[in-house]
Design a protein around this motif. Sequence first.
Motif, PDB file in Angstrom:
ATOM      1  N   ALA A  91      25.607  -7.946  -6.182  1.00  0.00           N
ATOM      2  CA  ALA A  91      26.552  -7.795  -5.072  1.00  0.00           C
ATOM      3  C   ALA A  91      26.124  -8.665  -3.885  1.00  0.00           C
ATOM      4  O   ALA A  91      26.955  -9.301  -3.237  1.00  0.00           O
ATOM      5  N   ARG A  92      24.807  -8.688  -3.637  1.00  0.00           N
ATOM      6  CA  ARG A  92      24.302  -9.456  -2.487  1.00  0.00           C
ATOM      7  C   ARG A  92      24.497 -10.965  -2.714  1.00  0.00           C
ATOM      8  O   ARG A  92      24.988 -11.673  -1.842  1.00  0.00           O
ATOM      9  N   ASP A  93      24.126 -11.430  -3.917  1.00  0.00           N
ATOM     10  CA  ASP A  93      24.123 -12.875  -4.180  1.00  0.00           C
ATOM     11  C   ASP A  93      25.411 -13.366  -4.828  1.00  0.00           C
ATOM     12  O   ASP A  93      25.549 -14.554  -5.116  1.00  0.00           O
ATOM     13  N   ARG A  94      26.314 -12.426  -5.115  1.00  0.00           N
ATOM     14  CA  ARG A  94      27.574 -12.761  -5.790  1.00  0.00           C
ATOM     15  C   ARG A  94      27.319 -13.552  -7.062  1.00  0.00           C
ATOM     16  O   ARG A  94      27.866 -14.625  -7.291  1.00  0.00           O
ATOM     17  N   GLN A  95      26.439 -12.990  -7.889  1.00  0.00           N
ATOM     18  CA  GLN A  95      26.033 -13.662  -9.132  1.00  0.00           C
ATOM     19  C   GLN A  95      25.939 -12.669 -10.264  1.00  0.00           C
ATOM     20  O   GLN A  95      25.669 -11.491 -10.031  1.00  0.00           O
ATOM     21  N   ARG A  96      26.074 -13.172 -11.506  1.00  0.00           N
ATOM     22  CA  ARG A  96      25.751 -12.355 -12.682  1.00  0.00           C
ATOM     23  C   ARG A  96      24.231 -12.319 -12.813  1.00  0.00           C
ATOM     24  O   ARG A  96      23.570 -13.349 -12.706  1.00  0.00           O
ATOM     25  N   ILE A  97      23.676 -11.108 -12.970  1.00  0.00           N
ATOM     26  CA  ILE A  97      22.216 -10.961 -13.039  1.00  0.00           C
ATOM     27  C   ILE A  97      21.829 -10.457 -14.437  1.00  0.00           C
ATOM     28  O   ILE A  97      22.368  -9.446 -14.905  1.00  0.00           O
ATOM     29  N   THR A  98      20.922 -11.149 -15.086  1.00  0.00           N
ATOM     30  CA  THR A  98      20.425 -10.662 -16.381  1.00  0.00           C
ATOM     31  C   THR A  98      19.199  -9.778 -16.135  1.00  0.00           C
ATOM     32  O   THR A  98      18.486  -9.955 -15.141  1.00  0.00           O
ATOM     33  N   ILE A  99      18.979  -8.847 -17.038  1.00  0.00           N
ATOM     34  CA  ILE A  99      17.897  -7.866 -16.844  1.00  0.00           C
ATOM     35  C   ILE A  99      16.814  -8.108 -17.891  1.00  0.00           C
ATOM     36  O   ILE A  99      17.083  -8.082 -19.096  1.00  0.00           O
TER      37      ILE A  99
END
Length: 345
Positions: free
Chosen positions: A334-342
């Motif tokens: 939400a902060r970086d407006r990016q898809r984040i992989t875990i």
Amino acid sequence: MEETRIAVVGAGLIGLRHMEALGQARGARLAAVIDPAPAAKDRAQSLGLPWFASVADMPPDTVDGVILATPNQIHVEGGLACVAQGLPVLVEKPFATSVEEAMVLLQAAEAAGVPLLTGHHRRYNPLIAAAKSLVTEGRIGRPVSVNGMFWLAKPDDYFDVAWRRQPGAGPVLVNLIHDIDLMRHLVGEVAAVQAVESRAVRGNAVEDACVIILEFENGALGTMNVADCIPAPWSWELTSGENPAYPQTDQACYVIGGTEGALELPRVRLWRHEGKRSWWEPLSATTAPRPSGDPLVLQAEHFARVIQAQEPPLVSGREGTRTLQVIEAVKASARDRQRITIETL
Ligand SMILES: NC(=O)c1ccc[n+]([C@@H]2O[C@H](COP(=O)([O-])OP(=O)(O)OC[C@H]3O[C@@H](n4cnc5c(N)ncnc54)[C@H](O)[C@@H]3O)[C@@H](O)[C@H]2O)c1
């Protein structure tokens, strides 16, 4: 049988419920209250229980384990104080406010051989156990997609407590974490997330609303829709009947779809085609008899058995940290407006 002695640290909203649950749990009892607030001291005295302002003030061998129900921001500090005394600790969720600080507590506990649990009490709910059995037995087939809702309206005075308006709180960290934990439990590990948050309604530092896309390692997808400023019935809180303080509705808050059928929760209603798997065929729904049991009581009983080394933690500190990892990825996305992989923990 000797009852396992448990202290509650933090006698606030949830701490008081843990204290009640310990009153009903078999094999466990409330043995001390730890909270610097005068109201907590009064409460302990009225119950005839020892009271301490901090874990460090409690003499050795007063209790066998601790339920830590303090504000999120001091979970790790409190957990470390328990580990230093060799006390098994059930840490309320979120296990910590970041995975980095969670690792400090995990490593300290693992080095000391002290069991840690995370307070994801919904996993002890018999409704979830019934749903888990249906999924494990293949009744919905291979998971394809899920949708989870957390819409409700918190009253304005909920935010009078300062920590609830500050980073480290908010409905994603405070509430959605339970839903995500159940999704991991029922569907599988989350591999990636994308999220958007909004603070448009209250203007607090924490979000009012958040929408999330989940990608599971097994290929399933999911959406989670969160808002704590909408009067609405679609949340686990207002549908499950788990906490009698909330009015209960008969709505669904999660739907989990697979190649053979779809499951509606919390009713544990299974939808499948009667004949061939085809949109031309009638669908029928079967609802399992509604099992009951207070998850906080069941969790306290389990914690006592963990303390007595009779069983391993159902939701360990590491498991809570894995759920926190997903939440942290939601916040980062939400902060970086990016898809984040875990990454694997
Ligand atoms: N499992 C659940 O469903 C659930 C529900 C609500 C809250 N929680 C979690 O429980 C925790 C507490 O939430 P809450 O809403 O009950 O908070 P709260 O503000 O109502 O209560 C917190 C209590 O901790 C006490 N406290 C503060 N500092 C302390 C310290 N250093 N040592 C001991 N006590 C201290 C406060 O005096 C207060 O009584 C949070 O982590 C929250 O996320 C879990």
